[in-house]
Design an enzyme around this catalytic site. Structure first.
Site, PDB file in Angstrom:
ATOM      1  N   CYS A  74       0.838  -1.203   0.000  1.00 27.31           N
ATOM      2  CA  CYS A  74       0.000   0.000   0.000  1.00 27.31           C
ATOM      3  C   CYS A  74       0.876   1.257   0.000  1.00 27.31           C
ATOM      4  O   CYS A  74       1.852   1.341   0.740  1.00 27.31           O
ATOM      5  CB  CYS A  74      -0.907  -0.015   1.233  1.00 27.31           C
ATOM      6  N   CYS A  78       0.519   5.031   6.907  1.00 27.95           N
ATOM      7  CA  CYS A  78      -0.088   4.817   8.231  1.00 27.95           C
ATOM      8  C   CYS A  78       0.940   4.108   9.127  1.00 27.95           C
ATOM      9  O   CYS A  78       1.372   2.986   8.828  1.00 27.95           O
ATOM     10  CB  CYS A  78      -1.353   3.984   8.100  1.00 27.95           C
ATOM     11  N   CYS A  81       0.710   0.382  10.256  1.00 23.77           N
ATOM     12  CA  CYS A  81       0.205  -0.659   9.355  1.00 23.77           C
ATOM     13  C   CYS A  81       1.284  -1.533   8.721  1.00 23.77           C
ATOM     14  O   CYS A  81       2.183  -1.043   8.021  1.00 23.77           O
ATOM     15  CB  CYS A  81      -0.634  -0.020   8.247  1.00 23.77           C
ATOM     16  N   CYS A 118     -16.153  -9.265   6.424  1.00 22.20           N
ATOM     17  CA  CYS A 118     -15.553  -7.963   6.120  1.00 22.20           C
ATOM     18  C   CYS A 118     -14.322  -8.159   5.241  1.00 22.20           C
ATOM     19  O   CYS A 118     -13.387  -8.869   5.626  1.00 22.20           O
ATOM     20  CB  CYS A 118     -15.181  -7.278   7.428  1.00 22.20           C
ATOM     21  N   CYS A 150     -19.337  -6.291   4.662  1.00 25.47           N
ATOM     22  CA  CYS A 150     -18.640  -5.037   4.949  1.00 25.47           C
ATOM     23  C   CYS A 150     -17.378  -4.999   4.086  1.00 25.47           C
ATOM     24  O   CYS A 150     -16.782  -6.039   3.812  1.00 25.47           O
ATOM     25  CB  CYS A 150     -18.273  -4.991   6.425  1.00 25.47           C
ATOM     26  N   CYS A 210     -19.104   1.760   9.583  1.00 26.46           N
ATOM     27  CA  CYS A 210     -18.302   1.121  10.606  1.00 26.46           C
ATOM     28  C   CYS A 210     -17.078   2.021  10.746  1.00 26.46           C
ATOM     29  O   CYS A 210     -16.309   2.156   9.791  1.00 26.46           O
ATOM     30  CB  CYS A 210     -17.915  -0.278  10.138  1.00 26.46           C
ATOM     31  N   ARG A 282     -17.197  -2.927  18.704  1.00 33.87           N
ATOM     32  CA  ARG A 282     -16.471  -4.166  18.371  1.00 33.87           C
ATOM     33  C   ARG A 282     -15.079  -4.149  18.996  1.00 33.87           C
ATOM     34  O   ARG A 282     -14.276  -3.242  18.718  1.00 33.87           O
ATOM     35  CB  ARG A 282     -16.372  -4.314  16.847  1.00 33.87           C
TER      36      ARG A 282
HETATM   37  N1  SAM Z   1      -6.544   0.412   3.284  1.00 32.31           N
HETATM   38  C1  SAM Z   1      -7.815   0.676   3.827  1.00 32.31           C
HETATM   39  C2  SAM Z   1      -7.828   1.841   4.784  1.00 32.31           C
HETATM   40  O1  SAM Z   1      -6.830   2.151   5.386  1.00 32.31           O
HETATM   41  O2  SAM Z   1      -8.910   2.445   4.947  1.00 32.31           O
HETATM   42  C3  SAM Z   1      -8.439  -0.530   4.503  1.00 32.31           C
HETATM   43  C4  SAM Z   1      -7.598  -1.481   5.331  1.00 32.31           C
HETATM   44  S1  SAM Z   1      -6.861  -0.841   6.830  1.00 32.31           S
HETATM   45  C5  SAM Z   1      -5.761  -2.153   7.231  1.00 32.31           C
HETATM   46  C6  SAM Z   1      -8.187  -0.880   8.007  1.00 32.31           C
HETATM   47  C7  SAM Z   1      -7.908  -0.466   9.422  1.00 32.31           C
HETATM   48  O3  SAM Z   1      -7.173  -1.462  10.101  1.00 32.31           O
HETATM   49  C8  SAM Z   1      -7.089   0.778   9.662  1.00 32.31           C
HETATM   50  O4  SAM Z   1      -7.801   1.960   9.501  1.00 32.31           O
HETATM   51  C9  SAM Z   1      -6.670   0.603  11.114  1.00 32.31           C
HETATM   52  O5  SAM Z   1      -7.607   1.199  11.981  1.00 32.31           O
HETATM   53  C10 SAM Z   1      -6.674  -0.908  11.288  1.00 32.31           C
HETATM   54  N2  SAM Z   1      -5.294  -1.403  11.520  1.00 32.31           N
HETATM   55  C11 SAM Z   1      -4.332  -1.568  10.594  1.00 32.31           C
HETATM   56  N3  SAM Z   1      -3.190  -2.008  11.158  1.00 32.31           N
HETATM   57  C12 SAM Z   1      -3.430  -2.119  12.479  1.00 32.31           C
HETATM   58  C13 SAM Z   1      -2.620  -2.511  13.585  1.00 32.31           C
HETATM   59  N4  SAM Z   1      -1.348  -2.844  13.447  1.00 32.31           N
HETATM   60  N5  SAM Z   1      -3.183  -2.543  14.810  1.00 32.31           N
HETATM   61  C14 SAM Z   1      -4.485  -2.179  14.961  1.00 32.31           C
HETATM   62  N6  SAM Z   1      -5.287  -1.800  13.954  1.00 32.31           N
HETATM   63  C15 SAM Z   1      -4.772  -1.752  12.732  1.00 32.31           C
HETATM   64  C1  DTB Z   2     -10.823  -2.558  12.117  1.00 26.50           C
HETATM   65  O1  DTB Z   2     -11.114  -1.567  12.789  1.00 26.50           O
HETATM   66  N1  DTB Z   2      -9.899  -3.443  12.446  1.00 26.50           N
HETATM   67  C2  DTB Z   2      -9.756  -4.448  11.425  1.00 26.50           C
HETATM   68  C3  DTB Z   2     -10.863  -4.068  10.413  1.00 26.50           C
HETATM   69  N2  DTB Z   2     -11.391  -2.874  10.967  1.00 26.50           N
HETATM   70  C4  DTB Z   2     -10.534  -3.898   8.997  1.00 26.50           C
HETATM   71  C5  DTB Z   2      -8.379  -4.545  10.883  1.00 26.50           C
HETATM   72  C6  DTB Z   2      -7.335  -4.809  11.955  1.00 26.50           C
HETATM   73  C7  DTB Z   2      -6.040  -5.028  11.292  1.00 26.50           C
HETATM   74  C8  DTB Z   2      -4.961  -5.390  12.250  1.00 26.50           C
HETATM   75  C9  DTB Z   2      -3.642  -5.557  11.590  1.00 26.50           C
HETATM   76  C10 DTB Z   2      -3.571  -6.649  10.562  1.00 26.50           C
HETATM   77  O2  DTB Z   2      -4.053  -7.784  10.829  1.00 26.50           O
HETATM   78  O3  DTB Z   2      -3.019  -6.411   9.491  1.00 26.50           O
HETATM   79 FE1  SF4 Z   3      -2.711   1.221   3.421  1.00 26.22          FE
HETATM   80 FE2  SF4 Z   3      -2.547   0.111   5.801  1.00 26.22          FE
HETATM   81 FE3  SF4 Z   3      -2.974   2.712   5.619  1.00 26.22          FE
HETATM   82 FE4  SF4 Z   3      -4.928   0.970   4.858  1.00 26.22          FE
HETATM   83  S1  SF4 Z   3      -4.122   1.267   6.932  1.00 26.22           S
HETATM   84  S2  SF4 Z   3      -4.244   2.807   3.772  1.00 26.22           S
HETATM   85  S3  SF4 Z   3      -3.656  -0.703   4.057  1.00 26.22           S
HETATM   86  S4  SF4 Z   3      -1.119   1.610   4.946  1.00 26.22           S
END
Ligand code: SAM
Ligand code: DTB
Ligand code: SF4
Length: 337
Positions: A74, A78, A81, A118, A150, A210, A282
């Site tokens: 990606c 973030c 992430c 989801c 979702c 959500c 959740r």
């Molecule tokens: N790329 C899209 C976006 O960012 O909207 C969708 C996928 S993104 C992985 C969805 C959510 O996962 C993020 O907004 C964040 O709140 C959560 N998330 C991602 N990595 C995480 C982590 N290491 N620990 C907790 N939550 C995480």
């Molecule tokens: C949300 O709030 N948490 C989920 C879902 N919505 C998409 C994602 C959590 C991702 C945690 C890190 C991972 O597994 O990559």
């Molecule tokens: Fe990309 Fe992760 Fe950010 Fe979603 S949360 S936009 S997958 S870097």
């Protein structure tokens, strides 16, 4: 009629914590929310449980299953992430999955008791074309199984939100992640206002929302509470609110973030329950690091949904057997549709 539980349990409380217990309020101030959060834990839990029971069955927990339909690579930054291309986290990139593979995962999830599926994609935003058409096909297919559907695909334009809604998408997940002041410390490649715009597009297209955030990224308590104030300012409130505890992944800038105090998670869940009385709260990422007792307290505080299965998107989750046994030990049952 509105009740003032604070005066029943603690006559000295600064505010009337449950002044809005029976309806959605959109004008919560940060100060009011802070007063809720800082009550004694018994007062906070009592208030949260009282509000919870006005809108929800406290013995039912919604089971949702996540699937990463497009993983890694990606362009966004973030800081939490593991899927950002900017960090070396060892996450294997995977192109957008085939519709059939996704539907077979959804069937397995449904057989395991999940009522909501989801699908997440590591995209900055949706782009029109074959891949988006494929996601629409996935949405139609999961909907046809009779599950709530979702998606979390990044930013949406107006037309895209409408096409997702037409395909039968129940909910769009797009998290605020944190409060507006701290936001820029976590993500620079898109703004807090961009997030609000995407949420509005999804809502205007007729989908439920959500939206929630992550605890434990170095933010202050004020940032967590102002995130709740912004969520509560949305009218109507998001139907579901994920509270994630950071999963600190090696290679990300937040790899060394300090672990959370479990009572902070419990208090946050209870406060979310109070200011977002009708939403499903959740208990999302981070449950593998939580004890059974912490999770039980979160259910007592008003959490009524979890992600089940061995994996979240890329990181581990407790898995079905462990969750089934935890729910059984607490006398909780999976919510039916
Ligand atoms: N790329 C899209 C976006 O960012 O909207 C969708 C996928 S993104 C992985 C969805 C959510 O996962 C993020 O907004 C964040 O709140 C959560 N998330 C991602 N990595 C995480 C982590 N290491 N620990 C907790 N939550 C995480
Ligand atoms: C949300 O709030 N948490 C989920 C879902 N919505 C998409 C994602 C959590 C991702 C945690 C890190 C991972 O597994 O990559
Ligand atoms: Fe990309 Fe992760 Fe950010 Fe979603 S949360 S936009 S997958 S870097």
């Amino acid at each position: 009629m509105e009740t003032n539980i604070a005066s029943m349990s603690n006559g000295d409380s600064v505010v009337e914590p449950t002044r809005a217990s029976t309806r959605q309020r959109h004008d919560w101030t940060d100060g009011e929310i802070a007063a809720l959060y800082s009550q004694s834990l018994p007062d906070l839990l009592f208030s949260a449980q009282t509000v919870h029971r006005q809108h929800h069955d406290p013995t039912q927990v919604q089971l949702c299953t996540l699937l990463s339909v497009k993983t890694g690579g990606c362009p966004e930054d973030c800081a939490y992430c593991p899927q950002s291309a900017r960090y070396s986290t060892g996450v294997e990139h995977q192109a957008l999955m085939d519709v059939e593979q996704v539907l077979s995962a959804a069937r397995v999830a449904q057989e395991g008791g999940s009522t909501r599926f989801c699908m997440g994609a590591a995209w900055r935003e949706v782009r029109d074309g074959e891949e988006f058409d494929r996601v629409l096909e996935m949405v139609r297919g999961v909907g046809a199984l009779g599950m709530e559907v979702c998606c979390t695909l990044g930013m949406l334009s107006d037309g895209q939100a409408e096409r997702l809604a037409e395909a039968g998408l129940t909910a769009y997940n797009h998290n605020l992640d944190t409060g507006p002041e701290y936001y820029d410390r976590v993500i620079s490649t898109r703004s807090f206002d961009d997030r609000l715009r995407t949420l509005k597009r999804a809502r205007d297209a007729g989908m439920t929302l959500c939206s929630g955030g992550i605890l434990g990224m170095g933010e202050r308590l004020e940032d967590r509470l102002s995130m709740l104030a912004v969520l509560a300012s949305l009218d109507p409130h998001p139907e579901s609110v994920p509270i994630n505890a950071l999963v600190a992944v090696e290679g990300t800038p937040l790899a060394e973030a300090a672990p959370l105090d479990p009572f902070e998670v419990v208090r946050m869940v209870a406060t979310a329950r109070l200011v977002l009385p009708t939403s499903r709260v959740r208990l999302s990422a981070g449950r593998t690091q939580m004890s059974d007792e912490t999770q039980a307290l979160c259910f007592l505080a008003g959490a009524n949904s979890i992600f089940t299965g061995e994996k979240l998107l890329t990181t581990p989750n407790p898995g079905e057997d462990r969750d089934r046994s935890l729910l059984a030990r607490l006398g909780l049952s999976p919510a039916e549709l």
